[in-house]
Design an enzyme around this catalytic site. Structure first.
Site, mmCIF file in Angstrom:
data_model
loop_
_atom_site.group_PDB
_atom_site.id
_atom_site.type_symbol
_atom_site.label_atom_id
_atom_site.label_comp_id
_atom_site.label_asym_id
_atom_site.label_seq_id
_atom_site.Cartn_x
_atom_site.Cartn_y
_atom_site.Cartn_z
ATOM 1 N N LYS A 182 0.823 -1.211 0.000
ATOM 2 C CA LYS A 182 0.000 0.000 0.000
ATOM 3 C C LYS A 182 0.857 1.261 0.000
ATOM 4 O O LYS A 182 0.593 2.209 -0.746
ATOM 5 C CB LYS A 182 -0.929 -0.022 1.219
ATOM 6 C CG LYS A 182 -1.950 1.125 1.246
ATOM 7 C CD LYS A 182 -3.152 0.765 2.096
ATOM 8 C CE LYS A 182 -2.814 0.656 3.557
ATOM 9 N NZ LYS A 182 -3.206 1.842 4.338
ATOM 10 N N SER A 183 1.901 1.285 0.823
ATOM 11 C CA SER A 183 2.755 2.471 0.895
ATOM 12 C C SER A 183 3.442 2.747 -0.439
ATOM 13 O O SER A 183 3.518 3.903 -0.888
ATOM 14 C CB SER A 183 3.814 2.277 1.986
ATOM 15 O OG SER A 183 3.230 2.153 3.252
ATOM 16 N N LYS A 196 -3.995 5.910 14.784
ATOM 17 C CA LYS A 196 -4.264 5.188 13.542
ATOM 18 C C LYS A 196 -5.737 5.315 13.174
ATOM 19 O O LYS A 196 -6.426 6.208 13.652
ATOM 20 C CB LYS A 196 -3.837 3.721 13.692
ATOM 21 C CG LYS A 196 -2.322 3.543 13.792
ATOM 22 C CD LYS A 196 -1.661 3.874 12.462
ATOM 23 C CE LYS A 196 -0.174 3.625 12.478
ATOM 24 N NZ LYS A 196 0.452 3.883 11.163
ATOM 25 N N ASP A 229 2.146 -1.200 11.870
ATOM 26 C CA ASP A 229 0.816 -1.657 11.473
ATOM 27 C C ASP A 229 0.558 -3.115 11.804
ATOM 28 O O ASP A 229 -0.570 -3.601 11.671
ATOM 29 C CB ASP A 229 0.613 -1.444 9.970
ATOM 30 C CG ASP A 229 0.481 0.017 9.601
ATOM 31 O OD1 ASP A 229 -0.077 0.781 10.413
ATOM 32 O OD2 ASP A 229 0.944 0.399 8.513
ATOM 33 N N GLY A 250 -4.736 7.772 5.406
ATOM 34 C CA GLY A 250 -3.814 8.717 6.016
ATOM 35 C C GLY A 250 -2.572 8.924 5.176
ATOM 36 O O GLY A 250 -2.066 10.047 5.054
ATOM 37 N N ARG A 293 -7.360 -3.418 10.090
ATOM 38 C CA ARG A 293 -6.386 -4.342 10.675
ATOM 39 C C ARG A 293 -6.963 -5.053 11.902
ATOM 40 O O ARG A 293 -6.651 -6.224 12.158
ATOM 41 C CB ARG A 293 -5.083 -3.624 10.995
ATOM 42 C CG ARG A 293 -4.469 -3.004 9.739
ATOM 43 C CD ARG A 293 -3.004 -2.733 9.845
ATOM 44 N NE ARG A 293 -2.556 -1.969 8.682
ATOM 45 C CZ ARG A 293 -2.263 -2.499 7.502
ATOM 46 N NH1 ARG A 293 -2.350 -3.802 7.320
ATOM 47 N NH2 ARG A 293 -1.871 -1.732 6.500
ATOM 48 N N ARG A 317 -5.875 2.068 17.982
ATOM 49 C CA ARG A 317 -5.574 0.674 17.693
ATOM 50 C C ARG A 317 -4.986 -0.044 18.905
ATOM 51 O O ARG A 317 -5.083 -1.272 19.006
ATOM 52 C CB ARG A 317 -4.627 0.595 16.494
ATOM 53 C CG ARG A 317 -4.591 -0.750 15.810
ATOM 54 C CD ARG A 317 -3.800 -0.669 14.523
ATOM 55 N NE ARG A 317 -4.605 -0.198 13.413
ATOM 56 C CZ ARG A 317 -4.117 0.133 12.227
ATOM 57 N NH1 ARG A 317 -2.802 0.072 12.022
ATOM 58 N NH2 ARG A 317 -4.912 0.533 11.257
#
Length: 422
Positions: free
Chosen positions: A11-12, A328, A301, A82, A377, A332
């Protein structure tokens, strides 16, 4: 569980590939892009900023703006992302465009001042709603900055570096601890010049980027769910291919090995400037671990699914220095503790530490319902817990899983997990 799957695109890296391709002159081709809701929101945003964005049989084609974003006529809605919103704030500031940013309720509750403050120091016009979304960025003739963030954050660092592409002079980011360096690795592929020395990164602008080809590697954060499932379910053997091996992202592999995981790494190809590995795990007798705070940036994460692994380990595990988890998609840290407690695992929070009392290979009782708090997550970690628990585990909502891993249920079922709607 048994079998082999390709890890979903990171994703990053996917966010960065789209944004840099949009800033570049000429055409870029991106294969393996993670087509999650978060990444697709970034794709729509860069299109609104003037890039040509097209999906075809080979992947994604982006015709860049040559560093000349246009000011969109409506707010850029980044949904729950984010990474997308913070990186795009920096990119917009560096191009001289003006854009409004918004997102869903979860994103709108998360802190943006950590990005807005350095952009303001560089000369961008920044307004927000108490340091949160909605926010407006007005770019212009930016000045370089020497910035020392209070919190180690790759998103903050990357936003500053993307803005620095449009600033005249040397910008320096001095992090309190090294963070993931995907931006520094990818910029040279687009012809950018950046220097990194530990936790200090320098970029001298202005710089122009040129379109290129990017193959997105697999995401360690997403791969971690199948890996942990393979470790805690008896008789399992699971392999994931093409996963990022970056030292700034491999904390979860190292920690699982410290816990006694049977985990084999086989080097793979280089993708998007990143080394990759194939990861193979077998069911393992795990032991508790006391984790230092310094490792958190390399696996921030992955703590919800690591906590699930700890629930099936022998002994008490302590994960230190998790303040960043509170900022997050949800709190989280509290959500992870609640997830375990709802399923019969003894867990507590002391300051910013999470302490999990492992129940050994006999496993967690399960039988509870996980309140996901809109957090993908937490949802996936709850489902993995249910795979190995004595009784099934329910989650209250699965829709948000698509924000990061739209193929999660299909991949887990392919490996033999029994997941479905009640």
């Amino acid at each position: 569980m048994s079998g082999c799957i390709a890890a979903p695109g990171d994703k990053s890296v996917s966010h960065r590939a789209l944004i840099m391709a949009a800033l570049a002159a000429g055409e870029s081709r991106i294969t393996g892009l993670l087509e999650s809701e978060d990444v697709l929101a970034t794709a729509r945003a860069v299109a609104a900023l003037g890039a040509g964005v097209h999906r075809d049989a080979e992947g994604w084609r982006v015709v860049g703006t040559g560093g000349q974003f246009r000011s969109p006529d409506r707010a850029l809605d980044l949904g729950n992302s984010g990474t997308g919103v913070r990186l795009l704030m920096g990119a917009v500031a560096g191009t001289g465009a003006t854009a409004d940013f918004t997102g869903d309720a979860s994103l709108s509750s998360r802190p943006m001042a950590r990005v807005l403050d350095p952009l303001t120091a560089m000369g961008a016009g920044c307004t927000s709603t108490g340091g949160r979304l909605p926010a407006r960025i007005s770019g212009g003739c930016l000045n370089p900055v020497d910035w020392s963030p209070e919190i180690a954050s790759a998103q903050v660092k990357s936003a500053i570096l993307l803005a620095a592409l449009g600033a005249a002079g040397e910008t320096v980011v001095r992090e309190p601890a090294p963070t993931r360096d995907h931006t520094e690795r990818m910029l040279p592929l687009f012809g950018g010049r950046v220097e990194a020395d530990g936790s200090i990164v320098r970029l001298t602008g202005p710089q122009a980027l040129t379109g290129t080809r990017i193959e997105v590697p697999g995401d360690p954060s997403s791969a971690a769910f199948a890996l942990v499932a393979g470790l805690i379910m008896p008789g399992s053997a699971v392999t994931l291919t093409g996963v990022i091996a970056n030292p700034a992202r491999d904390g979860i592999y190292r920690v699982l090995e410290r816990m006694g995981a049977k985990l084999a790494r086989t080097p793979g190809a280089v993708m998007a400037g990143e080394d990759t590995v194939d990861l193979a795990v077998e069911s393992s007798a795990l032991r508790a671990v006391d984790l230092e705070a310094a490792i958190a940036p390399s696996m921030i994460d992955e703590y919800p699914i690591l906590a699930v692994a700890a629930a099936f380990a022998e002994g008490e595990s302590r994960f230190r220095g998790l303040a960043e988890l509170r900022a997050k998609e949800s709190d989280r840290l509290a959500g992870t503790a609640a997830l375990l407690a709802a399923n019969g695992v003894t867990v507590r929070i002391e300051g910013d530490d999470l302490i999990v009392s492992g129940m050994g290979p006999a496993g967690a009782p399960g039988g509870g319902t996980v309140i996901t708090r809109g957090d993908h997550r937490l949802a996936m970690a709850g489902l993995v817990l249910g795979c190995a628990a004595k009784s099934p585990v329910r989650i209250d909502d699965a829709a948000m899983i698509a924000t990061s891993y739209p193929g999660f249920l299909d991949d887990m079922r392919k490996l033999g997990a029994r997941m479905g709607t009640a």
